[in-house]
Structures are given as structure tokens and as C-alpha cells.
Write an enzyme that holds these catalytic residues in place. Structure first.
Site, PDB file in Angstrom:
ATOM      1  N   ARG A  12     -33.772 -60.701   3.391  1.00 54.35           N
ATOM      2  CA  ARG A  12     -32.488 -60.374   4.021  1.00 54.35           C
ATOM      3  C   ARG A  12     -31.338 -61.040   3.268  1.00 54.35           C
ATOM      4  NH1 ARG A  12     -27.800 -62.504   5.940  1.00 54.35           N
ATOM      5  NH2 ARG A  12     -28.982 -64.283   6.759  1.00 54.35           N
ATOM      6  N   ASP A  13     -31.160 -62.310   3.456  1.00 56.56           N
ATOM      7  CA  ASP A  13     -30.028 -63.000   2.831  1.00 56.56           C
ATOM      8  C   ASP A  13     -30.143 -62.964   1.311  1.00 56.56           C
ATOM      9  OD1 ASP A  13     -27.641 -64.380   2.859  1.00 56.56           O
ATOM     10  OD2 ASP A  13     -28.574 -66.347   3.003  1.00 56.56           O
ATOM     11  N   HIS A 202     -29.574 -74.301   6.655  1.00 58.63           N
ATOM     12  CA  HIS A 202     -29.561 -73.196   5.703  1.00 58.63           C
ATOM     13  C   HIS A 202     -28.579 -73.576   4.595  1.00 58.63           C
ATOM     14  CE1 HIS A 202     -29.410 -68.721   4.773  1.00 58.63           C
ATOM     15  NE2 HIS A 202     -28.309 -69.137   4.169  1.00 58.63           N
ATOM     16  N   HIS A 204     -27.086 -73.239   0.506  1.00 54.11           N
ATOM     17  CA  HIS A 204     -26.935 -72.504  -0.752  1.00 54.11           C
ATOM     18  C   HIS A 204     -26.759 -73.523  -1.874  1.00 54.11           C
ATOM     19  CE1 HIS A 204     -26.027 -68.208   0.683  1.00 54.11           C
ATOM     20  NE2 HIS A 204     -26.438 -68.887   1.732  1.00 54.11           N
ATOM     21  N   CYS A 235     -23.514 -64.273   0.500  1.00 52.83           N
ATOM     22  CA  CYS A 235     -22.872 -63.473   1.535  1.00 52.83           C
ATOM     23  C   CYS A 235     -21.893 -62.484   0.893  1.00 52.83           C
ATOM     24  CB  CYS A 235     -22.131 -64.375   2.521  1.00 52.83           C
ATOM     25  SG  CYS A 235     -21.213 -63.472   3.780  1.00 52.83           S
ATOM     26  N   ASN A 244     -29.124 -68.821  -2.465  1.00 53.76           N
ATOM     27  CA  ASN A 244     -29.751 -69.806  -1.587  1.00 53.76           C
ATOM     28  C   ASN A 244     -30.611 -70.750  -2.419  1.00 53.76           C
ATOM     29  OD1 ASN A 244     -29.577 -68.465   1.416  1.00 53.76           O
ATOM     30  ND2 ASN A 244     -29.762 -66.903  -0.155  1.00 53.76           N
TER      31      ASN A 244
END
Length: 298
Positions: A12-13, A202, A204, A235, A244
Site C-alpha cells: 500500500r504505502d 511508522h 520514513h 505520500c 519508508n
């Protein structure tokens, strides 16, 4: 040996900011390869507007293509109630809702306000309880906003406290644009840990501090970390929010530090190489290129 749960967000991300759009069946295969490497919780798709994020088109197809494995949680990101309903219909094991902590990011990322997003977070937590599905709430740009700069810690703590009181399964602090440093991580976690829900982080690696921040979080008491295979991600609505932290690099670091992850480094390396071929480029992660040190394998 202390266990650290690594939540894989690559499907996803990781993929949502890629120029190459992978078919739902390929994204489902990515999930299956990650499961074979020991991953037990995967953010498989996001249920968002496909016109705005074409990389996430076909979320329902991703879930219908999955070969479900016992003990594996397949998660879906949602940004509104319509997304929540789609996620439930697709059969997610866990809903992950993103709550922006600044007005500018709320407007640009979700076309809402912080107050409206908070109200929705509380409502979705209540719905998830009734629907019998896990729910995590992520506080986006908790360490810094691309439009407003530094975010006051007290504001993040205030929102975290309100969300925690609703009783989600997990509260995640996200460094969406990769600006945090370990001292900031420790300070914020000192206020948020103990509010009730499990707290995850989370990070990055945009400014090369992601792994230092992850280790600081673990040493502060966090036992759940998001990461993305190969270090892909970012994003679409946050300028400069590149990758990430890489799952295989994080697993290597944690294992060398004596933590248990349940992840197979060699299979993660193989998965990152496979994804590199499908994306047609070299990925930001380093371990899949350097290889694991023999004593750290397994």
C-alpha cells in the site's frame, strides 16, 4: 528475547507513490511472497479514490486474489466512511484509518479538517467494534508537516489522548515526511505510551534518520513498527516524502540487536529483488543489494 512486530506496508504505502502501476494480481502475489518470508500483518491495499491514487486501483481485486493464510492479518487503509465500507466488503482483517494532525495536511490529503477527521476516527472505532474488525488509527505527520512545518508535541498528544479514549486496537505515530530525530521520537512516545492502546510507529527514511528513529522507538518501549519491502513508498500528497524504512534492512538491524521478528532475511531479500524487477528500477533498500551478514541470517 523481546519480539518486535513488523507490519508490512509495501503493497500500500510502498506502491502508492510509484510511477509503475502494478496489477492487483501482482500486488496480491507480493503479499503472498511477504507471508512466505514470515510477515504476519500486511497493509495490502487502500480503499481510496482511484482517480487520485491510480496505483491503488482494484483494492477489492487484490483482496479477492489473496491466498489467505491462517494467522496472517490483511489490512486496508481507509480515509473516509465510504472507504471503510468498501474495506469491510472486501474482507479486511483490520482497518487502518489515517488521522492528519495539521489543518493543511488534512485539507490536501483528505479534503477535510482535523476536527472532522477526529470525529470520523472516533466513529470508525465505534463501528469497528460493532462489526468485529480490528482498527488502527494512524496520526499522520505527527513529527512534522510539509505545509506547516514543526507540529507542536502537545497538539499530537491531545489528539492521541482523544483517540486512545475511544479504544482502538492500535495507535500509530507516523513520520510521514521523514523529518523526525530520535530525541523527538523518545519525547513524544514518553507522552503517548501508556494511554491505553498498543502504540506503533511508522517512519520514513527521507532524511536518513528512519532507522535511528525506529531503534529509538523500540528502546522507548514500542513493539510494533511499520516498514516497506525494498524501502519503497511515500505520500502522493506530501512533497518530498520519499521511501519508508525497508523491511529487510529493519529486520537485519533488529536481529543484530538481539530482537526477535520472526522474519526470514533471505526471503525478504529475494522479495525485494522480485519487486525491483517488477518496478523496473533499483529500490532504496540496501540489504537486498549487499546481502545479509552470515551470522545474522535466519
Amino acid at each position: 528475547m523481546r519480539h518486535i512486530e513488523v507490519v508490512e506496508v509495501g503493497p500500500r504505502d510502498g506502491l502508492q507513490n510509484e510511477k509503475t502501476v502494478l496489477r492487483p494480481q501482482i500486488r496480491a502475489e507480493l503479499c503472498e511472497r511477504l507471508v512466505s518470508a514470515g510477515v504476519r500483518r500486511i497493509e495490502a491495499a487502500s480503499f481510496v479514490n482511484e482517480d487520485l491514487v491510480p496505483q491503488m486501483a482494484g483494492a477489492e481485486e487484490v483482496f479477492s486474489s489473496l491466498v489467505r493464510e491462517p494467522g496472517v492479518l490483511y489490512c486496508g487503509l481507509v480515509l473516509n466512511e465510504r472507504g471503510y465500507e468498501r474495506a469491510l466488503g472486501a474482507g479486511v482483517d483490520e482497518v487502518r484509518y489515517a488521522l492528519p494532525v495539521t489543518e493543511s495536511f488534512a485539507r490536501r490529503n483528505q479534503n477535510t479538517t482535523v476536527e472532522e477527521a477526529l470525529d470520523l476516527a472516533l466513529h470508525l472505532v465505534e463501528r469497528a467494534r460493532l462489526d468485529g474488525v480490528r482498527i488502527s488509527v494512524t496520526l499522520s505527520v505527527a513529527f512534522g508537516c510539509p505545509f506547516e512545518g514543526t507540529v507542536p508535541q502537545e497538539r499530537v498528544v491531545e489528539l492521541a489522548r482523544e483517540v486512545a479514549a475511544a479504544g482502538p486496537d492500535e495507535l500509530v505515530l507516523a513520520d510521514t515526511i521523514g523529518v523526525a530525530a530520535p530525541a523527538q521520537v523518545r519525547a513524544l512516545l514518553g507522552e503517548v505510551l501508556g494511554l491505553g492502546p498498543v502504540v506503533g510507529c511508522h517512519f520514513h527514511n527521507t532524511r536518513n534518520t528512519g532507522y535511528a528513529n525506529a531503534l529509538a522507538a523500540v528502546e522507548a518501549g514500542v513493539s510494533v513498527l511499520d516498514s516497506s519491502i525494498g524501502g519503497v513508498g511515500g505520500c502522493p500528497f506530501a512533497p518530498g516524502a520519499t521511501g519508508n524504512i525497508a523491511t529487510e534492512d529493519l529486520a537485519y538491524l533488529l536481529q543484530r540487536m538481539g530482537y526477535e521478528t520472526g522474519l526470514d532475511l533471505e526471503r525478504l531479500i529475494s522479495c525485494a529483488g522480485w519487486l525491483s524487477v517488477h518496478l523496473g528500477r533499483e529500490l532504496p533498500g540496501q540489504l537486498y543489494r549487499a546481502g545479509a551478514f552470515a551470522r545474522a541470517a535466519g
